[in-house]
Scaffold this active site. Structure first.
Site, PDB file in Angstrom:
ATOM      1  N   CYS A  98       0.841  -1.212   0.000  1.00 36.62           N
ATOM      2  CA  CYS A  98       0.000   0.000   0.000  1.00 36.62           C
ATOM      3  C   CYS A  98       0.871   1.255   0.000  1.00 36.62           C
ATOM      4  O   CYS A  98       1.539   1.549   0.994  1.00 36.62           O
ATOM      5  CB  CYS A  98      -0.923  -0.041   1.219  1.00 36.62           C
ATOM      6  SG  CYS A  98      -1.800   1.506   1.540  1.00 36.62           S
ATOM      7  N   CYS A 101      -0.020   3.904   2.672  1.00 35.59           N
ATOM      8  CA  CYS A 101       0.390   3.444   4.006  1.00 35.59           C
ATOM      9  C   CYS A 101       1.812   3.879   4.303  1.00 35.59           C
ATOM     10  O   CYS A 101       2.145   4.253   5.439  1.00 35.59           O
ATOM     11  CB  CYS A 101       0.287   1.925   4.105  1.00 35.59           C
ATOM     12  SG  CYS A 101      -1.373   1.249   3.898  1.00 35.59           S
TER      13      CYS A 101
END
Length: 340
Positions: A98, A101
């Site tokens: 991600c 993230c």
């Protein structure tokens, strides 16, 4: 005033974690309020990182933990619920693949360190902990929540600028104080509040850093241009692709209200621009399947430039949510069927 990113108001969004812990075991004060810090250090087991127990109570009654940043799993999360009777616990649901993230996690870790034991950060790998992903209703990642006195609260979805994340931390600490959760933890064997064993984050590439700085200023249009430049220099820069998708969404929603967008869409159900605007709103709030369904229902009914606009917007969402997400896989298949 923009409705995104969805910073909490009054810390709304409690979710049910009864599948992971027997709440009857949670200590309470008279009247059912969560137990506060007084006496909680003795009752709460130490949080774990990588399965290693912490050292117990400190010299002044504070709880000792191995780190202010802990990795938790479906199996160890009950420790977090009990630790939350001493300090509020921020929960970061993330994944290695991600891109957003990777932007958000260093901010969460930095702010946790700044609170010097008044907050603990629990990191949950979404790929290996499906029960927690389901319990926190994490429809996309990163998803950030809190646990206060054993009670979970939804906070926000997506990577926010540091200033907005700082505001969320302040609201969490204020809510904890209102519920009597005013304790502090200390790091076992270290005077520093820095996360133990964590390498220093690598500096962002220049255009990524410039985009991030622009987001901090609220200049989403400038961030869009920085990410586009990064992609022009390296078309395989997936972090830039994901960052562009996210900041483009923020730019489109900036200054618009949910009531305005939903009223316009309800008044013109075949208006592609109005429907895409509401889909943006749904994605920003984590309602990914609603956004996909709205646009995919519209694709077969329009042609030419309008159909292409829907296709481009859906592909942008796919990048934002993650191409391996099951909802993206299903939506991509349905889009291909509608187009070809």
């Amino acid at each position: 005033m923009t409705n995104v990113p969805p910073t909490p108001s009054g810390l709304r969004g409690a979710v049910d974690l009864s599948s992971l812990v027997d709440r009857a075991q949670r200590p309470t004060q008279p009247g059912g309020a969560p137990a506060g810090a007084q006496g909680a250090a003795a009752a709460a087991p130490a949080a774990v990182r990588g399965g290693a127990p912490a050292g117990g109570a400190g010299p002044e009654g504070d709880l000792t933990v191995p780190s202010l940043v802990i990795d938790v799993t479906d199996q160890t999360f009950q420790d977090v619920l009990q630790l939350s009777s001493v300090v509020p616990v921020i929960v970061d649901i993330w994944a290695e693949w991600c891109g957003p993230c990777k932007q958000l996690s260093p901010i969460l870790e930095q702010l946790t360190a700044e609170y010097d034991g008044r907050v603990v950060l629990a990191k949950v790998d979404a790929d290996t902990n499906p029960q927690l992903v389901q319990a926190f209703q994490a429809q996309s990642i990163p998803t950030v929540a809190a646990v206060i006195g054993g009670r979970p609260l939804g906070l926000f979805v997506g990577a926010l600028p540091e200033a907005q994340v700082r505001d969320v931390f302040e609201q969490v600490v204020a809510a904890a104080e209102q519920n009597g959760v005013t304790g502090r933890v200390t790091v076992d064997g270290a005077a520093s509040a820095e996360p133990q064993g964590e390498p220093e984050p690598e500096p962002l590439p220049p255009h990524h850093q410039a985009a991030y700085d622009a987001i901090e200023r609220g200049d989403y249009a400038a961030a869009v241009q920085e990410y586009k430049t990064a992609i022009a220099q390296d078309p395989n820069d997936q972090m830039a692709v994901a960052g562009l998708a996210q900041v483009s969404l923020l730019d489109r929603l900036n200054g618009r209200t949910a009531d305005e967008l939903r009223s316009a869409a309800a008044a013109a159900p075949q208006d592609v621009e109005a429907q895409m605007a509401v889909a943006d709103l749904d994605v920003s709030g984590g309602h990914v399947e609603d956004a996909f369904g709205r646009l995919l229902d519209l694709v077969p009914t329009v042609f030419g430039a309008e159909r292409e606009a829907l296709r481009v917007r859906l592909v942008e969402y796919f990048e934002l949510i993650g191409v391996d997400d099951p909802r993206v896989v299903a939506a991509r298949r349905r889009l291909a069927s509608a187009l070809y």
